[in-house]
Motif scaffolding. Sequence first.
Motif, PDB file in Angstrom:
ATOM      1  N   HIS A 214       1.041  -1.289   0.096  1.00 37.28           N
ATOM      2  CA  HIS A 214       0.179  -0.121   0.118  1.00 37.28           C
ATOM      3  C   HIS A 214       1.045   1.049   0.201  1.00 37.28           C
ATOM      4  N   VAL A 215       0.611   1.940  -0.978  1.00 38.81           N
ATOM      5  CA  VAL A 215       1.436   3.407  -1.176  1.00 38.81           C
ATOM      6  C   VAL A 215       0.639   4.634  -0.954  1.00 38.81           C
ATOM      7  N   PRO A 216       1.024   5.482   0.138  1.00 39.23           N
ATOM      8  CA  PRO A 216       0.412   6.587   0.266  1.00 39.23           C
ATOM      9  C   PRO A 216       0.905   7.565  -0.587  1.00 39.23           C
ATOM     10  N   TYR A 217      -0.052   8.642  -1.410  1.00 31.84           N
ATOM     11  CA  TYR A 217       0.452   9.771  -1.861  1.00 31.84           C
ATOM     12  C   TYR A 217       0.602  10.875  -0.944  1.00 31.84           C
ATOM     13  N   VAL A 218       1.637  11.502  -0.711  1.00 37.96           N
ATOM     14  CA  VAL A 218       1.996  12.367   0.337  1.00 37.96           C
ATOM     15  C   VAL A 218       2.689  13.573  -0.573  1.00 37.96           C
ATOM     16  N   GLY A 219       1.949  14.411  -1.003  1.00 38.03           N
ATOM     17  CA  GLY A 219       2.494  15.298  -2.004  1.00 38.03           C
ATOM     18  C   GLY A 219       2.140  16.802  -1.879  1.00 38.03           C
ATOM     19  N   ILE A 220       2.491  17.548  -2.890  1.00 42.77           N
ATOM     20  CA  ILE A 220       2.488  19.146  -2.804  1.00 42.77           C
ATOM     21  C   ILE A 220       2.149  19.446  -4.169  1.00 42.77           C
ATOM     22  N   ASN A 221       1.417  20.318  -4.336  1.00 39.14           N
ATOM     23  CA  ASN A 221       0.973  21.047  -5.885  1.00 39.14           C
ATOM     24  C   ASN A 221       1.973  21.976  -6.224  1.00 39.14           C
ATOM     25  N   TRP A 222       2.459  21.685  -7.360  1.00 41.55           N
ATOM     26  CA  TRP A 222       3.364  22.715  -8.005  1.00 41.55           C
ATOM     27  C   TRP A 222       2.760  23.333  -9.516  1.00 41.55           C
ATOM     28  N   PRO A 223       2.310  24.726  -9.409  1.00 36.43           N
ATOM     29  CA  PRO A 223       1.384  25.069 -10.155  1.00 36.43           C
ATOM     30  C   PRO A 223       2.258  25.457 -11.643  1.00 36.43           C
ATOM     31  N   GLY A 224       1.679  24.970 -12.797  1.00 35.38           N
ATOM     32  CA  GLY A 224       2.191  25.063 -14.098  1.00 35.38           C
ATOM     33  C   GLY A 224       1.012  25.587 -15.220  1.00 35.38           C
ATOM     34  N   ALA A 225       0.102  25.881 -14.788  1.00 37.66           N
ATOM     35  CA  ALA A 225      -1.135  26.084 -15.649  1.00 37.66           C
ATOM     36  C   ALA A 225      -1.703  27.526 -15.832  1.00 37.66           C
ATOM     37  N   ALA A 226      -0.942  28.559 -15.167  1.00 34.36           N
ATOM     38  CA  ALA A 226      -1.374  29.926 -15.384  1.00 34.36           C
ATOM     39  C   ALA A 226      -0.920  30.684 -16.708  1.00 34.36           C
ATOM     40  N   ASP A 227      -0.894  31.902 -16.821  1.00 36.70           N
ATOM     41  CA  ASP A 227      -0.729  32.674 -18.052  1.00 36.70           C
ATOM     42  C   ASP A 227       0.660  32.227 -18.769  1.00 36.70           C
ATOM     43  N   THR A 228       1.850  31.879 -18.192  1.00 37.35           N
ATOM     44  CA  THR A 228       2.991  31.546 -18.831  1.00 37.35           C
ATOM     45  C   THR A 228       3.010  30.267 -19.048  1.00 37.35           C
ATOM     46  N   MET A 229       2.372  29.305 -18.646  1.00 37.42           N
ATOM     47  CA  MET A 229       2.222  27.788 -18.837  1.00 37.42           C
ATOM     48  C   MET A 229       3.556  27.281 -18.543  1.00 37.42           C
ATOM     49  N   LEU A 230       4.200  27.657 -17.514  1.00 37.07           N
ATOM     50  CA  LEU A 230       5.583  27.254 -16.882  1.00 37.07           C
ATOM     51  C   LEU A 230       5.317  26.969 -15.405  1.00 37.07           C
ATOM     52  N   PRO A 231       5.967  25.881 -14.945  1.00 36.65           N
ATOM     53  CA  PRO A 231       6.102  25.764 -13.676  1.00 36.65           C
ATOM     54  C   PRO A 231       6.610  26.981 -12.986  1.00 36.65           C
ATOM     55  N   GLU A 232       6.095  27.323 -11.794  1.00 35.98           N
ATOM     56  CA  GLU A 232       6.204  28.657 -11.283  1.00 35.98           C
ATOM     57  C   GLU A 232       7.494  28.458 -10.422  1.00 35.98           C
ATOM     58  N   GLY A 233       8.129  29.759 -10.110  1.00 43.23           N
ATOM     59  CA  GLY A 233       9.325  29.720  -9.225  1.00 43.23           C
ATOM     60  C   GLY A 233      10.879  29.704  -9.929  1.00 43.23           C
ATOM     61  N   LEU A 234      10.859  29.431 -11.052  1.00 40.73           N
ATOM     62  CA  LEU A 234      12.185  29.433 -11.770  1.00 40.73           C
ATOM     63  C   LEU A 234      12.846  30.758 -11.991  1.00 40.73           C
ATOM     64  N   ASN A 235      12.154  31.651 -11.843  1.00 41.53           N
ATOM     65  CA  ASN A 235      12.962  32.972 -11.817  1.00 41.53           C
ATOM     66  C   ASN A 235      13.706  33.086 -10.498  1.00 41.53           C
TER      67      ASN A 235
ATOM     68  N   THR B 277      11.695  18.081   2.613  1.00 40.65           N
ATOM     69  CA  THR B 277      10.459  18.192   3.354  1.00 40.65           C
ATOM     70  C   THR B 277       9.955  16.937   3.857  1.00 40.65           C
ATOM     71  N   GLY B 278       9.988  15.942   2.691  1.00 40.43           N
ATOM     72  CA  GLY B 278       9.545  14.537   3.099  1.00 40.43           C
ATOM     73  C   GLY B 278       8.286  14.108   2.256  1.00 40.43           C
ATOM     74  N   PHE B 279       8.111  14.998   1.266  1.00 42.46           N
ATOM     75  CA  PHE B 279       6.929  14.653   0.277  1.00 42.46           C
ATOM     76  C   PHE B 279       7.140  13.446  -0.561  1.00 42.46           C
ATOM     77  N   ASN B 280       6.442  13.003  -1.093  1.00 42.28           N
ATOM     78  CA  ASN B 280       6.894  11.618  -2.268  1.00 42.28           C
ATOM     79  C   ASN B 280       6.262  11.822  -3.402  1.00 42.28           C
ATOM     80  N   ALA B 281       5.471  13.185  -3.503  1.00 47.76           N
ATOM     81  CA  ALA B 281       4.827  13.197  -4.832  1.00 47.76           C
ATOM     82  C   ALA B 281       4.499  14.693  -5.140  1.00 47.76           C
ATOM     83  N   VAL B 282       4.587  15.196  -6.519  1.00 50.06           N
ATOM     84  CA  VAL B 282       4.206  16.621  -7.044  1.00 50.06           C
ATOM     85  C   VAL B 282       2.851  16.301  -7.842  1.00 50.06           C
ATOM     86  N   ARG B 283       2.108  17.270  -7.301  1.00 49.79           N
ATOM     87  CA  ARG B 283       0.597  17.448  -8.469  1.00 49.79           C
ATOM     88  C   ARG B 283       1.309  18.538  -9.407  1.00 49.79           C
TER      89      ARG B 283
END
Length: 410
Positions: A32-53, A67-73
């Motif tokens: 049994h595998v838990p999803y323990v994740g965090i969202n990384w937005p990439g769908a806004a106006d630039t259509m790029l994953p945020e924060g690369l600047n 931090t200990g997450f095992n997944a990214v949405r």
Amino acid sequence: MRTRSSPGLVSSGRSNLASSSDRWIIDAAGNHVPYVGINWPGAADTMLPEGLNYKSIQDIVGVVSQTGFNAVRLTFAIELVDDILDNGGDVSLNDTLINALGATNGTIVLQKILTNNPQFTAQTTRLQVFDAVATELAAQNIYLHLDNHVSKAMWCCSLTDGNSWFGDTYFDTDKWIRGLSYMAAHGKANWPTFSSVGLRNELRPSLTLASTLQPYTWSTWKQYMTAAASAVHAANPDVLIFFSGLDSDFNIEPAVGGSTLLDPGFSFSVADYEWAGKFVFEMHEYDEGISSSCTIYESILGSFGADATTKSGTGTNRAPLVISEWGHDETDASGAYNSAYSTCLTQFMVDRQFGWMLWVLAGSYYIRSGVQDSDESYGILTHDWSTYRGTASIAAIKQLIENTYSAYGQ
């Protein structure tokens, strides 16, 4: 907190999730595998994953791992695929940033991205950036969950943004299914830890009065969601498929129960489909002030479908459930990490062994609703992505991560 390699990943970094079974997501060995994740937005106006600047992809993924997450949405817009297939090909970093931010600011942000991520050039395309994110997620043993957030790239979500419901102003259902299929196939070929797809984020009523808008019913939901799932499964039979519900994904109960009196013609059985062994429910839950009593709070969530993992009876669809968006102000001064909402929800998720994905891996956005370099108080990072936004708040998140893994015996 210790750095943890993700449960369920084989040593090569290749995804080893196999299927869903009853209430569980399982790997190839049957664990049994838990999803323990965090969202990384990439769908806004630039259509790029945020924060690369502000940071490199490697550093941002490093925060996820440490931090200990095992997944990214990772969220994306169908518009990205439409550009590739209909509008002359994928768009370069230079052009997408200028289109979204203007010539002056777009050029400034481009130079910051290239400084932090020297593997790119001004002509690197948006999908190549997604590929680089996927490669680094695999290098650091993080599952990639791809979420279709919107059709037209923008900040989500409102009832008037044209992205709300099937047939809305920008929600062309044929292009939506095509886009999901394209990304599923692309991920299969290029993304080592690509494990799951969310078909659509926060389906909700539309107030646009678009002439092509379909009826806001569970029968409409079934028609389009099952068609999309079949297309994804045909393109990539390995990935899990996440089904969201109605009312901004707060309500999945009719799908869990298999029917509803509000739509007498609606009948839904996961077992009827070829992707039955890849099926996962998702639900969103933010602080609506439901109740300060955890017992009452859990009962109300259960009535809207959070009973998906325990439901029994003829015609019901018992399945894994992932709370794929939840979150709060991450500043310590807000006290949100210690609120009744946070306390009750996190306790509920651990007790029921739900997977979950926090909103949000961010400190700021390239642009949000017209505001450039917009701050994100729900982000776990400071505005410049340099450190955690709150000390007590991130400690609570790390404790939740530990508690979730412990509930799975990991």
